[in-house]
Structures are given as structure tokens and as C-alpha cells.
Design an enzyme around this catalytic site. Structure first.
Site, PDB file in Angstrom:
ATOM      1  N   LYS A 106       0.837  -1.213   0.000  1.00  0.00           N
ATOM      2  CA  LYS A 106       0.000   0.000   0.000  1.00  0.00           C
ATOM      3  C   LYS A 106       0.868   1.257   0.000  1.00  0.00           C
ATOM      4  CE  LYS A 106      -2.068  -1.182   3.866  1.00  0.00           C
ATOM      5  NZ  LYS A 106      -1.496  -2.520   4.148  1.00  0.00           N
ATOM      6  N   ARG A 182     -10.615   0.144   8.285  1.00  0.00           N
ATOM      7  CA  ARG A 182     -10.168  -1.238   8.455  1.00  0.00           C
ATOM      8  C   ARG A 182     -11.215  -2.092   9.140  1.00  0.00           C
ATOM      9  NH1 ARG A 182      -3.822  -2.050   9.093  1.00  0.00           N
ATOM     10  NH2 ARG A 182      -3.295  -0.082   8.136  1.00  0.00           N
ATOM     11  N   ARG A 217      11.640  -5.170   5.237  1.00  0.00           N
ATOM     12  CA  ARG A 217      11.339  -3.746   4.979  1.00  0.00           C
ATOM     13  C   ARG A 217      12.219  -2.820   5.818  1.00  0.00           C
ATOM     14  NH1 ARG A 217       5.331  -1.920   5.405  1.00  0.00           N
ATOM     15  NH2 ARG A 217       5.439  -3.245   7.233  1.00  0.00           N
ATOM     16  N   ARG A 246      10.777  -0.954  11.311  1.00  0.00           N
ATOM     17  CA  ARG A 246       9.568  -0.722  12.112  1.00  0.00           C
ATOM     18  C   ARG A 246       9.483  -1.730  13.244  1.00  0.00           C
ATOM     19  NH1 ARG A 246       4.503   0.156   8.119  1.00  0.00           N
ATOM     20  NH2 ARG A 246       3.578  -1.259   9.635  1.00  0.00           N
ATOM     21  N   ARG A 257      -0.671  -9.242  12.851  1.00  0.00           N
ATOM     22  CA  ARG A 257      -1.323  -8.178  12.049  1.00  0.00           C
ATOM     23  C   ARG A 257      -2.122  -8.779  10.904  1.00  0.00           C
ATOM     24  NH1 ARG A 257       3.938  -5.168  10.724  1.00  0.00           N
ATOM     25  NH2 ARG A 257       2.732  -4.196   9.065  1.00  0.00           N
TER      26      ARG A 257
HETATM   27  P1  AP5 Z   1       4.691  -1.432   1.954  1.00  0.00           P
HETATM   28  O1  AP5 Z   1       4.403  -0.597   0.773  1.00  0.00           O
HETATM   29  O2  AP5 Z   1       5.354  -0.766   3.117  1.00  0.00           O
HETATM   30  O3  AP5 Z   1       3.392  -2.226   2.429  1.00  0.00           O
HETATM   31  P2  AP5 Z   1       2.114  -1.730   3.191  1.00  0.00           P
HETATM   32  O4  AP5 Z   1       0.980  -2.423   2.547  1.00  0.00           O
HETATM   33  O5  AP5 Z   1       2.077  -0.249   3.242  1.00  0.00           O
HETATM   34  O6  AP5 Z   1       2.412  -2.394   4.596  1.00  0.00           O
HETATM   35  P3  AP5 Z   1       2.184  -1.885   6.059  1.00  0.00           P
HETATM   36  O7  AP5 Z   1       2.940  -2.862   6.910  1.00  0.00           O
HETATM   37  O8  AP5 Z   1       2.541  -0.455   6.236  1.00  0.00           O
HETATM   38  O9  AP5 Z   1       0.679  -2.110   6.217  1.00  0.00           O
HETATM   39  P4  AP5 Z   1      -0.076  -2.294   7.539  1.00  0.00           P
HETATM   40  O10 AP5 Z   1      -1.451  -2.175   7.090  1.00  0.00           O
HETATM   41  O11 AP5 Z   1       0.280  -3.496   8.285  1.00  0.00           O
HETATM   42  O12 AP5 Z   1       0.503  -1.155   8.428  1.00  0.00           O
HETATM   43  P5  AP5 Z   1       0.051   0.308   8.760  1.00  0.00           P
HETATM   44  O13 AP5 Z   1       1.248   1.129   8.809  1.00  0.00           O
HETATM   45  O14 AP5 Z   1      -1.040   0.748   7.893  1.00  0.00           O
HETATM   46  O15 AP5 Z   1       5.556  -2.655   1.451  1.00  0.00           O
HETATM   47  C1  AP5 Z   1       6.029  -3.631   2.346  1.00  0.00           C
HETATM   48  C2  AP5 Z   1       7.400  -4.135   1.872  1.00  0.00           C
HETATM   49  O16 AP5 Z   1       7.248  -4.816   0.651  1.00  0.00           O
HETATM   50  C3  AP5 Z   1       8.381  -3.006   1.615  1.00  0.00           C
HETATM   51  O17 AP5 Z   1       9.647  -3.400   2.022  1.00  0.00           O
HETATM   52  C4  AP5 Z   1       8.332  -2.808   0.103  1.00  0.00           C
HETATM   53  O18 AP5 Z   1       9.549  -2.335  -0.376  1.00  0.00           O
HETATM   54  C5  AP5 Z   1       8.014  -4.203  -0.380  1.00  0.00           C
HETATM   55  N1  AP5 Z   1       7.173  -4.169  -1.576  1.00  0.00           N
HETATM   56  C6  AP5 Z   1       6.145  -3.326  -1.841  1.00  0.00           C
HETATM   57  N2  AP5 Z   1       5.606  -3.589  -3.060  1.00  0.00           N
HETATM   58  C7  AP5 Z   1       6.312  -4.650  -3.559  1.00  0.00           C
HETATM   59  C8  AP5 Z   1       6.234  -5.406  -4.765  1.00  0.00           C
HETATM   60  N3  AP5 Z   1       5.317  -5.129  -5.710  1.00  0.00           N
HETATM   61  N4  AP5 Z   1       7.083  -6.428  -4.942  1.00  0.00           N
HETATM   62  C9  AP5 Z   1       8.015  -6.737  -3.987  1.00  0.00           C
HETATM   63  N5  AP5 Z   1       8.157  -6.044  -2.823  1.00  0.00           N
HETATM   64  C10 AP5 Z   1       7.301  -5.024  -2.607  1.00  0.00           C
HETATM   65  O19 AP5 Z   1      -0.550   0.075  10.199  1.00  0.00           O
HETATM   66  C11 AP5 Z   1       0.289  -0.256  11.288  1.00  0.00           C
HETATM   67  C12 AP5 Z   1      -0.545  -0.459  12.542  1.00  0.00           C
HETATM   68  O20 AP5 Z   1      -1.260   0.739  12.866  1.00  0.00           O
HETATM   69  C13 AP5 Z   1      -1.618  -1.526  12.443  1.00  0.00           C
HETATM   70  O21 AP5 Z   1      -1.115  -2.802  12.741  1.00  0.00           O
HETATM   71  C14 AP5 Z   1      -2.623  -1.031  13.491  1.00  0.00           C
HETATM   72  O22 AP5 Z   1      -2.228  -1.384  14.785  1.00  0.00           O
HETATM   73  C15 AP5 Z   1      -2.546   0.474  13.382  1.00  0.00           C
HETATM   74  N6  AP5 Z   1      -3.569   1.010  12.463  1.00  0.00           N
HETATM   75  C16 AP5 Z   1      -3.347   1.522  11.230  1.00  0.00           C
HETATM   76  N7  AP5 Z   1      -4.512   1.902  10.647  1.00  0.00           N
HETATM   77  C17 AP5 Z   1      -5.486   1.616  11.547  1.00  0.00           C
HETATM   78  C18 AP5 Z   1      -6.889   1.766  11.537  1.00  0.00           C
HETATM   79  N8  AP5 Z   1      -7.518   2.265  10.477  1.00  0.00           N
HETATM   80  N9  AP5 Z   1      -7.572   1.371  12.627  1.00  0.00           N
HETATM   81  C19 AP5 Z   1      -6.958   0.848  13.689  1.00  0.00           C
HETATM   82  N10 AP5 Z   1      -5.611   0.681  13.768  1.00  0.00           N
HETATM   83  C20 AP5 Z   1      -4.880   1.064  12.711  1.00  0.00           C
END
Ligand code: AP5
Length: 602
Positions: A106, A182, A217, A246, A257
Site C-alpha cells: 500500500k 479497516r 522492509r 519498524r 497483524r
Molecule cells: P509497503 O508498501 O510498506 O506495504 P504496506 O501495505 O504499506 O504495509 P504496512 O505494513 O505499512 O501495512 P499495515 O497495514 O500493516 O501497516 P500500517 O502502517 O497501515 O511494502 C512492504 C514491503 O514490501 C516493503 O519493504 C516494500 O519495499 C516491499 N514491496 C512493496 N511492493 C512490492 C512489490 N510489488 N514487490 C516486492 N516487494 C514489494 O498500520 C500499522 C498499525 O497501525 C496496524 O497494525 C494497526 O495497529 C494500526 N492502524 C493503522 N490503521 C489503523 C486503523 N484504520 N484502525 C486501527 N488501527 C490502525
């Protein structure tokens, strides 16, 4: 009556019905593509349709384009009722939601989208991490949840998102919401505020790949750029030296997660059913972006076509009156309706659609209502009929009215006739028993706000506010109408809703049509006003392919849709005509052939 409100309202249902309050206006575009003549339709019941004004050959509705404020029902909103000018989507910046499992890419895709489209990226994960690293109260609280891979409580996240969305730059440039909503309650919060995206993208990546992506990552704290030790190593030694990991990117936390994601993700899909675009995220990121880019381009191109159009609602000279779709929280007709069993999203779509129409009619003090919904699973003439779908529909209606503090009686026809002639319609056999075993919500509505009864005057009790009659129908040799009439007389001005009634003449057990009192019976059956109608249209003598659909949702007229094949096995429904009354088969055929309305009538 109604001595108390239910102690706890079913949160999800409340969200659904509140979501219906969403008032959206619509851009209408004229599309002059020629349509081929359609083969003759299976005949529809005749209608008393009066003189109709000509319409343009083909019109396309778009939805969720403009947000207008409104109260519970958009039809009551004077702004929407006499809508003069529909502001077109071309004037609005893009609104995008992106979702997917942890590490599905994402954040990576968002960076590319922002670069090309200049949208404001709002990532709840980033916002929360910023709070954590600043050591704020919110951050401290959020950290507990993030460290275990759980969702941070809604009130924290929703406030953050809403306050960010209201800022000027977001309104001007458009938004890209990453990681929100979410859960169904978060989606419900946005719906209540009439915040809807133009597209809901879901990145799909297999679980085993996700773990590796998370563990590898690395983030650049200076540029915010996302790297991967193997997939996207940093460009320079300098960047490499400052990269951080992270705290939630350990294998164990990623699994947790992922589990949280799986538990919640399905619940939001119905809300964005019509806007959903699944994208295979297990490809090189540039390829993934190419697909997303094409989807966003398409929204833009479509939006440009939506010229600001003067639509005088109610004026007979207008080319097309604003259809129901444009004024209620209507999201287009779901596709793949011939896929059996229907997916839960399709079922939910229809339950919500029927509920909205029914609520509108009851609010308008219509007391004798009829719902006729003829999707394959609700068509008892076919072997794909499912009583469960009918029961779920009835439950949705009953629970929603109970949520509003009404005492609802759900009535299932019992055994009819006497002695050897006693029996009940096959379709309803056993359904009352099943109904008693069904889940009626968390607050024990069954027995308090919802009661199950039969059909007849004796069933009407002082405490009842509303009656839902489930598929009342004549059985061979027995006519239900007399019992229904006694019941409605006893109900007085309390609403009675018939769901999929079948009150046509039936041959008696002797094989002879009942004729005594026929006229009176039919007159009584006709005294129920259609508040919802949906029927699929097929080419004569076939069940496939679907030709189109006819839909009516109170208080609007009948809308005729044509089913159109799209690439990759996809399809869509396109509005081609509206009618104030149920159109005849001839009128439908003519509309499919693009004949002007006057020509049909001459
Ligand atoms: P990356 O682009 O960083 O992936 P991402 O989908 O953004 O992953 P996140 O871990 O950030 O998602 P998440 O939903 O778990 O975390 P968030 O920060 O939102 O890519 C990942 C890796 O893959 C990178 O190294 C990249 O280089 C590689 N990659 C990307 N594309 C690729 C490809 N095509 N091919 C190969 N490699 C690739 O949330 C964190 C925490 O916050 C949650 O656990 C929760 O506790 C809280 N939170 C967030 N939003 C909410 C909400 N709405 N409600 C309640 N709690 C929330």
C-alpha cells in the site's frame, strides 16, 4: 406500545441504515453509442403506463460524485428533491482508498500515486507512528495496540482521519486514504459523514510473500521512502546507514497483524461493493502501479465526460428525471447475478436496497406495502431458490425496524384447509421453525421487539407496530386472501409489508380455478403499493445471458437497465430508460431497441 427502546442497538445494522442517509447527487452523461436491436423479451405483466415523454437513446448515471448534506432520507432533502444543477465529477479531485494485508504494498503504491496525481496521502499507520514517536498521549495508547498487531481503537483513529480529511489541502487536491477504514465500524463512520471514495483498491498478495516483505522492509526517516533489503535496496551507502526497521515488522507481529487484517477486511467490502477493484500486488511494483494508474485514469476520463447538466426534476421536458439511484444511497446494480449461490455482498446489497425503499414508504405513511424481488435465489420457480435468502431479507427488515424501537410481527402462513385438504405452500414449509432458530441479534430482540406469528386477524395484538408477511400465497384449493384481509382490517393504520407475495389465482385441488369473489380478491391484492421491485430480464426463453434488469425503489419510478459485457469476463448495468409506472414488455423491448417513446405509443 413500544415501552422501551432496545437496550443495545445492533451497531452494524445502525451503520447500515445511517449509511442510507447519505445523500448523493449525480452527474449524468449522454452517451451516443448505438445499441443493437434486442431480441424480443419474455412478456411482462401489462401496465397501465400513461403517455411518456421521449428520452434520449442512452444515458449513463454515475454515483457518489457529489456530496450533499441531508437528513435520514435523501428524498426529504429539499436540496436533492428539486435539484437544479448537478455538479459534475470533473470538477472534483480524486478520492481513493487503498487497502490490503500488511506489506501488500500500500505504502509503496501510495508513493507512486502521489507522485503522479498529487493527492494528499493519509496513512493511518504513518499518523499513528508519528504520534508514537512524539510521545503524545494518543501515541502511548496506540503503541499498546500496534505492538500486538491489533487495531487501535476507532475513536482515536477516526478522529485523526476525519480531522485530516477536513483540511483545505485535502479538499483541494483530493485524498488517498491508506489503511482506513479497516473495520465495518470505521467504514460506517465515513458513510455517516457522506465520505465516499471514487474507487476502493484492494492489493492482493499471498501470505507467505507478505511475511518476507515485512521482515525485509526498511524505512528512510529522512525521505520517508520504503525500501526492502532484497527487493528495493537503498540507492546509496548514506541512505543505507540511516535506515530504520519498524518495531512491528518482526515475524511474530506480522502474523498477528495479518490475522487482524483477515478478521476485519471482509466486513468492509459490502460498503464499497460497487467501487471495489482487486489488484494483484504480487508483481513488480511498476506493473502493479500500471494497473492502478489505468484505473485512476479511467475515473478521470469518465469524470470529464460528465458535463455540468441542467436537470429539472419533475419537469416533463427533462430528458431523464433523476432516478432513484441518484438520490438515495444507491450504488449500481451488482453484477454476476446468475452466479449461484449469490455472494453475501450481493445479498446484502438487495437487503439494504429493499430496506431503504420500505423505510421511505413507511415514513410517507403508506400502510399497505409490497416488496417484489426476483433475483434467482428468490425466485421459487427456479431450482436455485433459497429460503435462507428470503429469511435473511425478512430478518434485515425486522431488525432494522426493531432498532428504531418498533415492535415487529413477522408472519409466516400456517397450515390451511381442513382434514385431508390441510396443508401449506411448499415454499414456506418449515420456515417458521427455522426462523425461531435464527440469530436475532445481540439484544434478544426475538420475543420482545420481534415476534413470529401467522396470518390472520387473531395475530394482531395491541403491542404490534408493524407486520411483515413472508411470501403470503394461495395454496392449491385454499385462498390466503381472506385471512390477510381480516388481518389488515384488524391492523388498522399500522403498516403491513408483504414480501414476495404470490396472490394470483390458483387452481383449486379439483383443478378448477376459483372464481367466487375473484374480483374482490384481486382488488384487495392490488391495494398493496409496490415499494420495491426488482426483476432480471432475459432474452425470450433463456436464463442466460441476462439481458438487463428492471428496478423500482420507492418513491422513484421504474428504471430499466441493460446488461453490458465488459472485458475480462466483467459486466455492468447501464440505465437506459425510466418509467413512472411498471413498463410493459413492449415498452421494454422498444427501449432496448432505442426507439423514441412516442413511436412506441403510436
Ligand atoms: P509497503 O508498501 O510498506 O506495504 P504496506 O501495505 O504499506 O504495509 P504496512 O505494513 O505499512 O501495512 P499495515 O497495514 O500493516 O501497516 P500500517 O502502517 O497501515 O511494502 C512492504 C514491503 O514490501 C516493503 O519493504 C516494500 O519495499 C516491499 N514491496 C512493496 N511492493 C512490492 C512489490 N510489488 N514487490 C516486492 N516487494 C514489494 O498500520 C500499522 C498499525 O497501525 C496496524 O497494525 C494497526 O495497529 C494500526 N492502524 C493503522 N490503521 C489503523 C486503523 N484504520 N484502525 C486501527 N488501527 C490502525
Amino acid at each position: 406500545r413500544s415501552p422501551r427502546k432496545p437496550p443495545r442497538k445492533g451497531e452494524r445494522r445502525r451503520e447500515q441504515s445511517d449509511a442510507m442517509a447519505t445523500a448523493t447527487a449525480t452527474g449524468i452523461a449522454i452517451n451516443h453509442r448505438r445499441r443493437p436491436a434486442a431480441p424480443a423479451l419474455a412478456t411482462l405483466p401489462p401496465s397501465s403506463s400513461s403517455a411518456l415523454s421521449p428520452i434520449r437513446p442512452s444515458l449513463r448515471l454515475s454515483h457518489s460524485l457529489c456530496f450533499l448534506s441531508g437528513n435520514r432520507y435523501s428524498k426529504r432533502n429539499p436540496k436533492t428533491r428539486g435539484l437544479g444543477v448537478v455538479v459534475c465529477a470533473a470538477t472534483e479531485p480524486l478520492k481513493v482508498m487503498i487497502s490490503g494485508a500488511p506489506a501488500s504494498g500500500k505504502g509503496t503504491q501510495c508513493q507512486m500515486i502521489v507522485e503522479k496525481y498529487g493527492l494528499v496521502h493519509i496513512s493511518t499507520g504513518d499518523l499513528l507512528r508519528a504520534e508514537v514517536s512524539s510521545g503524545t498521549e494518543i501515541g502511548k495508547k496506540a503503541k499498546e495496540y500496534m505492538d500486538t498487531g491489533m487495531l487501535v481503537p476507532d475513536e482515536i483513529v477516526t478522529d485523526m482521519v476525519v480531522s485530516r480529511l477536513s483540511q483545505k489541502d485535502v479538499r483541494e487536491k483530493g485524498w488517498l486514504l491508506d489503511g482506513y477504514p479497516r473495520s465495518s465500524s470505521q467504514a460506517g463512520s465515513l458513510e455517516r459523514m457522506k465520505i465516499r471514495p471514487d474507487i476502493f483498491i484492494v492489493l492482493e498478495v499471498p501470505d507467505e510473500i507478505l511475511i518476507d516483505r515485512c521482515v525485509g522492509r526498511r524505512m528512510d526517516p529522512v525521505s520517508g521512502k520504503i525500501y526492502h533489503l532484497k527487493n528495493f535496496p537503498p540507492e546509496t551507502e548514506e541512505i543505507s546507514a540511516r535506515l530504520i526497521t519498524r518495531t512491528d515488522d518482526t515475524q511474530e507481529k506480522v502474523r498477528s497483524r495479518l490475522e487482524t487484517y483477515k478478521q476485519n477486511s471482509d466486513a468492509i467490502l459490502p460498503t464499497y461493493f460497487d467501487l471495489l477493484q482487486k489488484v494483484d500486488g504480487n508483481r513488480p511494483r511498476e506493473i502493479v502501479f500500471q494497473e492502478i494508474d489505468a484505473l485512476l485514469q479511467k475515473i478521470r476520463t469518465d469524470a470529464v465526460k460528465f458535463k455540468t447538466l441542467e436537470v429539472t426534476n419533475g419537469n416533463s421536458n427533462s430528458n431523464l428525471k433523476l432516478a432513484a439511484s441518484s438520490r438515495d444511497n444507491w450504488r449500481g446494480i451488482p453484477t454476476r447475478l446468475n452466479n449461484i449461490p449469490h455472494s453475501k455482498e450481493i445479498r446484502k446489497y438487495f437487503y439494504d436496497d429493499v430496506l431503504q425503499a420500505t423505510q421511505n414508504a413507511i415514513e410517507d405513511k403508506i400502510r399497505r406495502l409490497k416488496v417484489e424481488i426476483n433475483i434467482p435465489e428468490l425466485n421459487p420457480e427456479t431450482d436455485v431458490y433459497r429460503i435462507g435468502t428470503l429469511l435473511e431479507l425478512v430478518r434485515t427488515l425486522a431488525l432494522s425496524f426493531a432498532d428504531d424501537g418498533k415492535r415487529v410481527k413477522v408472519c409466516v402462513q400456517g397450515s390451511m384447509g381442513e382434514g385431508a385438504l390441510s396443508g401449506m405452500p411448499l415454499q414456506l414449509a418449515g420456515s417458521r421453525k427455522i426462523m425461531e432458530f435464527m440469530d436475532w441479534g445481540e439484544y434478544g430482540a426475538l420475543g420482545t421487539f420481534i415476534n413470529i406469528g401467522s396470518i390472520g386477524a387473531r395475530e394482531v395484538e395491541e403491542q404490534d407496530d408493524l407486520f411483515i408477511l413472508m411470501a403470503p400465497q394461495n395454496a392449491v384449493g385454499n385462498c390466503i386472501i381472506d385471512d390477510m384481509k381480516a388481518m389488515t382490517d384488524a391492523a388498522g393504520d399500522r403498516p403491513v409489508i408483504l414480501v414476495n407475495p404470490r396472490l394470483k389465482d390458483m387452481p383449486a385441488s379439483s383443478g378448477i380455478m376459483q372464481t367466487m369473489g375473484r374480483e374482490k380478491r384481486l382488488e384487495y391484492a392490488a391495494s398493496f403499493e409496490n415499494c420495491y421491485f426488482f426483476r432480471l430480464l432475459y432474452y425470450a426463453g433463456t436464463q442466460y445471458p441476462i439481458m438487463g434488469a428492471l428496478r423500482m425503489s420507492y418513491p422513484h419510478g421504474y428504471e430499466l437497465y441493460k446488461r453490458i459485457d465488459e472485458s475480462y469476463g466483467k459486466e455492468k448495468y447501464k440505465l437506459i430508460a425510466t418509467f413512472p409506472k411498471r413498463p410493459t414488455g413492449e415498452e421494454i423491448n422498444a427501449a432496448f431497441e432505442g426507439k423514441p417513446r412516442q413511436a412506441i405509443e403510436s
